[in-house]
Scaffold this active site. Structure first.
Site, short mmCIF file in Angstrom:
data_model
loop_
_atom_site.label_atom_id
_atom_site.label_comp_id
_atom_site.label_asym_id
_atom_site.label_seq_id
_atom_site.Cartn_x
_atom_site.Cartn_y
_atom_site.Cartn_z
N ASP A 96 0.84 -1.19 0.00
CA ASP A 96 0.00 0.00 0.00
C ASP A 96 0.88 1.25 0.00
OD1 ASP A 96 -2.68 1.31 0.52
OD2 ASP A 96 -1.60 1.95 2.32
N GLU A 110 1.71 -0.43 -5.04
CA GLU A 110 0.76 0.63 -5.35
C GLU A 110 1.63 1.87 -5.54
OE1 GLU A 110 -3.44 2.38 -3.67
OE2 GLU A 110 -1.80 2.20 -2.24
#
Length: 747
Positions: free
Chosen positions: A387, A423
């Protein structure tokens, strides 16, 4: 008049280890005497059960706390009584000790003493019980009463509240770490080791995927055991996916603003324990049983040929900013673990969550890499999706692809061999880094998402972007030895509209989140097909189902690694909520009853058929980028693009507005060899994508491309007939129905 720094909240308990009677709920009790503690070892970090000197069983405790003045490990019995044990050994900034007789299942935490000087980033407070960053299991839920804050949360002057130390004991209000005995060598496990080019990822939420599944026993729904149940695995196998990407399963906490509204952090992007499987997802217990349950889930998925990828949140923690709670790292060594601003009271925030881990610090980097290796070697997982990975790649300030984090991963003998997905952005300056991560990494390709959404809603000015995205995004990834599978292609993800909502809503409807519909993105690139939300208009409903077939077919025919989202294959809806991070209810859970409806069941069957087609045909999952050049004397190329006139596209055609695009994939010119060294040869295909609202003619290319074409997929049909399909001769002008994908096999 005293300064804010000299002020203190009313004391509820003396400093840890003071030897004075303690107050709990107004009653006085004596602190139990500390048991014997031996020097122990500084490594490994955490609480590790082992055999000590003279064959005595016990647990070694080791905690890095560089600037601390004292550290006590605190043991809790079943009644919650606390025993505090000073760790007096200090080696290379690590406090350690071996405590005989401490067995697996023992609950514990730390109290760390030091200076209270928020202006320099020092926030030690021994009144706060702290979770071990290396705890293998966590027992209890995080609530956020005032006692768990290192500062006085309700201080009248909020501008200085974070500088006023709160002396109340937090132990009754926070979860405890649990000593776990790891003796599993995974010798009976067989990892699928699916090559990247063959992968099909399925993003799911452990709780949301299983909570309403009728085939899973009720007591197992919402748990790791539920995901390991044959009924859950049967759907994954039938669909044909090769990996599940689990939304965060590290122990996480809920934010105060959600708890005040009666909500929770459902998605889990608020980690506080990087070694512990989230306890609330365990059916078997939370005093260590969750570890074994998670391992059994991984084994069951591996036995079905499915890899396990974890969505991990190492960019920030649940402790938020200066006004956030003191749960672990903030109280252990705030300056060592977090990026601070020049005004050290404040936190650098590249994540939008209040803080950012200081990955340049060796000990923070060690925490992250130790955690990653643990999940691979001891918990059996096969990869990670990071993330906000750009925040991890920052050196001092800027994103740096030669940063310590990326360098360490690249040379680590364990981590460089697992699947690594970035990401590739954060919210800081220069944080958007799609296409910039080095070899070994794949990336979520949001440019693919944007292009495909825009094409099917008729919003692309031309087809240049679509051409790049369908063929592997060579403009982003054809450098440094990267391959087409560096692009993880997706149309939807957990964050945003579901696939059904993408064709049913033009604006977000997040009222249930309690933020006046201000949260969530406004850049949805969606089209509601003529009505906002659910409708009884059968024409609109049929069009929406066709658009879903178009989107799924486009995704699964594109070069790169496709990612599906749980439930999208049979019409899951969040009723227009594009930010369901706090909806641990029917909004966020997968509704399996949709499979009882013929239209949604047909969509699921089409998805499985497309995945199977992809697995059978290497031309659809290439390991190298297309060259676009003729490889043989007849002029046949590995990739060719056609207009509706049946002619190859010119440079001008790429810049002209168009809603129809033909893509020819040659199976004769696939680079590489199979495992026995033989050339890879496959069928050739012509994909015709027509996004226009009216039928269009399309002339099928003649030799050398093909002499005839057989229809394999036609998304204008609700039910897909089995092969062989309709056969057309080359050069024929066929009619492509409005908003349709045709996939034709060239012969």
């Amino acid at each position: 008049m005293t300064s804010a720094a000299e002020q203190r909240a009313p004391a509820g308990e003396p400093a840890a280890g003071s030897g004075q009677p303690a107050a709990v709920n107004g009653a006085r009790r004596s602190v139990p005497p500390a048991p014997l503690v031996w020097p122990g070892a500084a490594t490994p970090l955490g609480a590790r059960f082992r055999t000590g000197p003279d064959g005595v069983a016990g647990t070694n405790f080791a905690l890095w706390a560089a600037g601390a003045e004292a550290v006590r490990v605190c043991l809790f019995d079943e009644a919650g009584r606390e025993t505090r044990i000073p760790l007096t050994e200090l080696t290379h900034q690590i406090w350690h000790g071996f405590v005989p007789g401490v067995m697996p299942g023992q609950r514990y935490g730390y109290r760390v003493d030091g200076r209270w000087d928020p202006w320099t980033g020092a926030r030690w407070n021994p009144a706060k019980l702290l979770l071990d960053p290396y705890a293998r299991a966590v027992d209890g839920e995080f609530a956020l009463p005032p006692e768990v804050y290192g500062h006085v949360r309700d201080w009248p002057d909020q501008s200085v509240a974070d500088t006023v130390r709160d002396e109340r004991d937090s132990a009754p209000y926070v979860p405890k770490g649990v000593v776990v005995h790891d003796d599993d060598d995974w010798s009976d496990d067989r990892r699928p080791k699916t090559p990247w080019s063959d992968s099909v990822i399925y993003e799911l939420h452990v709780r949301g995927f299983t909570k309403r599944h009728p085939g899973i026993p009720e007591e197992l729904r919402g748990t790791y055991a539920g995901l390991a149940h044959p009924a859950a695995i049967e759907h994954l196998v039938k669909l044909g996916v090769t990996a599940v990407e689990l939304l965060p399963v590290h122990q996480f906490a809920h934010e105060d603003h959600l708890l005040r509204r009666g909500l929770t952090n459902y998605w889990g992007y608020n980690s506080i324990g990087y070694f512990a499987p989230h306890a609330a997802y365990a059916a078997s217990g939370t005093t260590g049983q969750q570890v074994g349950e998670f391992k059994r889930m991984v084994r069951a998925l591996h036995a079905a040929g499915i890899e396990v990828i974890l969505d991990v949140v190492y960019n920030h923690t649940a402790e938020a900013g200066e006004l956030g709670p003191t749960l672990s790292l903030k109280g252990i060594d705030n300056r060592g673990y977090y990026r601070l601003q020049d005004d050290a009271r404040r936190y650098a925030d590249y994540t939008g969550c209040g803080n950012t881990l200081h990955v340049v610090q060796p000990q923070v980097l060690r925490l992250i890499t130790d955690s990653l290796r643990y999940w691979v070697t001891e918990m059996g997982v096969d990869g990670f999706r990071f993330d906000l990975a750009a925040a991890l790649a920052r050196s001092m300030h800027d994103v740096d692809m030669l940063s310590p984090f990326l360098a360490v991963i690249a040379q680590d003998p364990v981590l460089r061999r697992v699947k690594l997905i970035a990401e590739p952005w954060d919210i800081g300056s220069g944080g958007y880094q799609v296409g910039a991560f080095p070899p070994l990494w794949t990336e979520w390709n949001d440019r693919y998402r944007g292009a495909v959404r825009d094409f099917w809603r008729g919003a692309l000015p031309d087809v240049r972007e679509m051409g790049y995205r369908l063929s592997g995004s060579s403009d982003l990834y054809a450098w440094g030895g990267r391959r087409p599978y560096a692009s993880v292609n997706f149309v939807t993800a957990h964050d945003g509209f579901t696939l059904r909502d993408l064709v049913s809503y033009e604006t977000k409807h997040n009222e249930a989140n309690g933020e006046d519909n201000r949260d969530g993105t406004d850049d949805n690139r969606s089209w509601n097909c003529g009505a906002e939300g659910e409708t009884d208009d059968e024409g609109v409903r049929a069009l929406r189902r066709r658009q879903l077939r178009n989107l799924l077919t486009t995704l699964l025919l594109s070069t790169g690694v496709p990612m599906l989202v749980a439930g999208d294959e049979f019409g899951r809806t969040q009723h227009g909520n594009n930010n369901a991070y706090c909806q641990d209810n029917e909004i966020g859970w997968v509704d399996w009853s949709l499979l009882e409806e013929p239209g949604w069941r047909a969509l699921s069957e089409l998805t499985a058929r497309l995945v199977a087609l992809r697995h059978r045909h290497p031309v659809l999952r290439r390991r190298a980028f297309f060259s676009g050049r003729a490889q043989t004397a007849d002029g046949l190329r590995d990739l060719a693009w056609f207009t509706a006139r049946g002619t190859e596209m010119t440079e001008g055609d790429w810049y002209a507005p168009a809603g129809t695009l033909g893509m020819y994939l040659s199976g004769r010119d696939i680079p590489g060899r199979d495992e026995r060294g033989a050339p890879v040869v496959d069928d050739s295909f012509l994909a015709v994508l027509h996004a226009g609202g009216r039928p269009a003619g399309f002339v099928l290319p003649g030799p050398p491309w093909a002499e005839r074409y057989e229809v394999v997929v036609d998304t204008s049909a609700e039910e897909q007939a089995g092969a062989p399909g309709t056969v057309h001769r080359a050069g024929a002008r066929i009619t492509v129905p409005e908003r349709t994908v045709l996939l034709l096999r060239a012969a």
